[in-house]
Design a protein around this motif. Structure first.
Motif, PDB file in Angstrom:
ATOM      1  N   HIS A 220     119.366  30.183 -36.566  1.00 15.03           N
ATOM      2  CA  HIS A 220     119.443  28.761 -36.282  1.00 15.03           C
ATOM      3  C   HIS A 220     118.946  27.964 -37.483  1.00 15.03           C
ATOM      4  N   ILE A 221     119.203  26.691 -37.461  1.00 18.45           N
ATOM      5  CA  ILE A 221     118.723  25.775 -38.493  1.00 18.45           C
ATOM      6  C   ILE A 221     117.587  24.981 -37.879  1.00 18.45           C
ATOM      7  N   GLU A 222     116.465  24.922 -38.569  1.00 21.57           N
ATOM      8  CA  GLU A 222     115.294  24.245 -38.033  1.00 21.57           C
ATOM      9  C   GLU A 222     114.859  23.145 -38.989  1.00 21.57           C
ATOM     10  N   VAL A 223     114.699  21.952 -38.454  1.00 21.20           N
ATOM     11  CA  VAL A 223     114.222  20.828 -39.253  1.00 21.20           C
ATOM     12  C   VAL A 223     113.057  20.182 -38.514  1.00 21.20           C
ATOM     13  N   LEU A 224     111.968  19.931 -39.244  1.00 18.94           N
ATOM     14  CA  LEU A 224     110.778  19.295 -38.664  1.00 18.94           C
ATOM     15  C   LEU A 224     110.816  17.799 -38.982  1.00 18.94           C
ATOM     16  N   ILE A 225     110.818  16.996 -37.913  1.00 14.39           N
ATOM     17  CA  ILE A 225     110.935  15.544 -38.057  1.00 14.39           C
ATOM     18  C   ILE A 225     109.850  14.870 -37.236  1.00 14.39           C
TER      19      ILE A 225
ATOM     20  N   CYS B 299     111.064  14.714 -44.195  1.00 13.78           N
ATOM     21  CA  CYS B 299     111.123  15.767 -43.187  1.00 13.78           C
ATOM     22  C   CYS B 299     111.236  17.104 -43.902  1.00 13.78           C
ATOM     23  N   GLU B 300     111.208  18.189 -43.134  1.00 14.29           N
ATOM     24  CA  GLU B 300     111.271  19.515 -43.763  1.00 14.29           C
ATOM     25  C   GLU B 300     112.345  20.369 -43.124  1.00 14.29           C
TER      26      GLU B 300
ATOM     27  N   ALA C 163     114.860  11.532 -44.776  1.00 20.01           N
ATOM     28  CA  ALA C 163     114.850  11.221 -43.346  1.00 20.01           C
ATOM     29  C   ALA C 163     116.260  11.088 -42.780  1.00 20.01           C
ATOM     30  N   GLU C 164     117.157  10.417 -43.492  1.00 18.55           N
ATOM     31  CA  GLU C 164     118.514  10.216 -42.982  1.00 18.55           C
ATOM     32  C   GLU C 164     119.247  11.547 -42.799  1.00 18.55           C
ATOM     33  N   MET C 165     119.059  12.475 -43.729  1.00 19.31           N
ATOM     34  CA  MET C 165     119.691  13.790 -43.609  1.00 19.31           C
ATOM     35  C   MET C 165     119.122  14.533 -42.392  1.00 19.31           C
TER      36      MET C 165
ATOM     37  N   ARG D  17     117.835  13.243 -39.685  1.00 19.33           N
ATOM     38  CA  ARG D  17     118.352  12.621 -38.461  1.00 19.33           C
ATOM     39  C   ARG D  17     119.794  13.062 -38.196  1.00 19.33           C
ATOM     40  N   ARG D  18     120.574  13.219 -39.253  1.00 15.64           N
ATOM     41  CA  ARG D  18     121.959  13.656 -39.104  1.00 15.64           C
ATOM     42  C   ARG D  18     122.015  15.095 -38.575  1.00 15.64           C
ATOM     43  N   ILE D  19     121.130  15.958 -39.067  1.00 17.54           N
ATOM     44  CA  ILE D  19     121.072  17.342 -38.586  1.00 17.54           C
ATOM     45  C   ILE D  19     120.649  17.367 -37.116  1.00 17.54           C
ATOM     46  N   ALA D  20     119.658  16.541 -36.768  1.00 18.61           N
ATOM     47  CA  ALA D  20     119.126  16.541 -35.403  1.00 18.61           C
ATOM     48  C   ALA D  20     120.097  15.940 -34.393  1.00 18.61           C
ATOM     49  N   ARG D  21     120.979  15.088 -34.852  1.00 17.77           N
ATOM     50  CA  ARG D  21     121.893  14.380 -33.942  1.00 17.77           C
ATOM     51  C   ARG D  21     122.670  15.339 -33.040  1.00 17.77           C
TER      52      ARG D  21
END
Length: 199
Positions: free
Chosen positions: A29-34, A47-48, A57-59, A61-65
């Motif tokens: 999976h892809i994990e991003v910490l926001i 973010c990380e 941050a914008e990238m 948010r796009r991943i989390a969407r």
């Protein structure tokens, strides 16, 4: 190409229809910490992307969407990940994921192997404590896990509530590793003076 790999991650199958391998009970999976304030657009704190590093941050948010969200509570004073525990020897998904989020790399001093490729070790053996909790678990790569668990070599380990780990070498030297802050840190406003100035 991104669509092909995105489809594979979403379905959990490779291009030949074989199941993708699990690691720590999770499929790839892809994990991003926001921080929640960044996710909501209140601010644009960095973010990380796990395994990569900081992302705008914008990238993030796009991943989390289009992703599946999992809440990770952190202490606002120092950014450390908070407690999770179980009475089982083998930690469940919640404890494992919290440990891996808290410690992004092997806890041995100077080792940078990602914690997702590490063993989850009980600092105090499970047979003594009967509990598996975040404070008592430490990620060690296989090589350092063997060193730590071989009594003849004389290494001792102590896990602390803040996530730091102290290793004591056979020579008595101590080495402490501290996991990085994984959440935003609230800046405390300076305290006003108790008495106003005389002018």
């Amino acid at each position: 190409m991104a669509d092909v790999f995105g489809h594979m991650l979403h379905n959990g199958l490779d291009w030949l229809g074989r199941r993708l391998p699990d690691r720590h009970r999770r499929r790839p999976h892809i994990e991003v910490l926001i921080p929640i304030t960044t996710l909501l657009g209140v601010d644009d704190d960095p973010c990380e992307l796990s395994g990569y590093g900081p992302v705008p941050a914008e990238m993030a948010r796009r991943i989390a969407r289009d992703g599946t969200w999992r809440r990770l509570l952190t202490d606002p004073t120092n950014g450390t990940v908070l407690e999770a525990s179980t009475h089982r020897h083998d930690p469940g998904a919640v404890v494992s994921e919290t440990l891996l989020a808290r410690h992004p790399v092997c806890a041995w001093p100077g080792c940078n192997r990602t914690s997702r490729e590490c063993d989850r070790d009980h600092a105090t053996p499970f047979r003594q404590s009967g509990r598996t909790n975040l404070t008592g678990l430490v990620p060690y790569c296989e090589y350092h896990h063997v060193i730590k668990d071989t009594p003849a070599w004389g290494w001792k380990t102590t896990a602390h509530p803040d996530g730091s780990v102290t290793l004591t070498a056979p020579t008595g030297h101590r080495y402490t590793t501290v996991p990085p802050a994984r959440g935003p840190i609230t800046q405390q406003p300076p305290h006003p003076p108790s008495d106003p100035p005389p002018f």
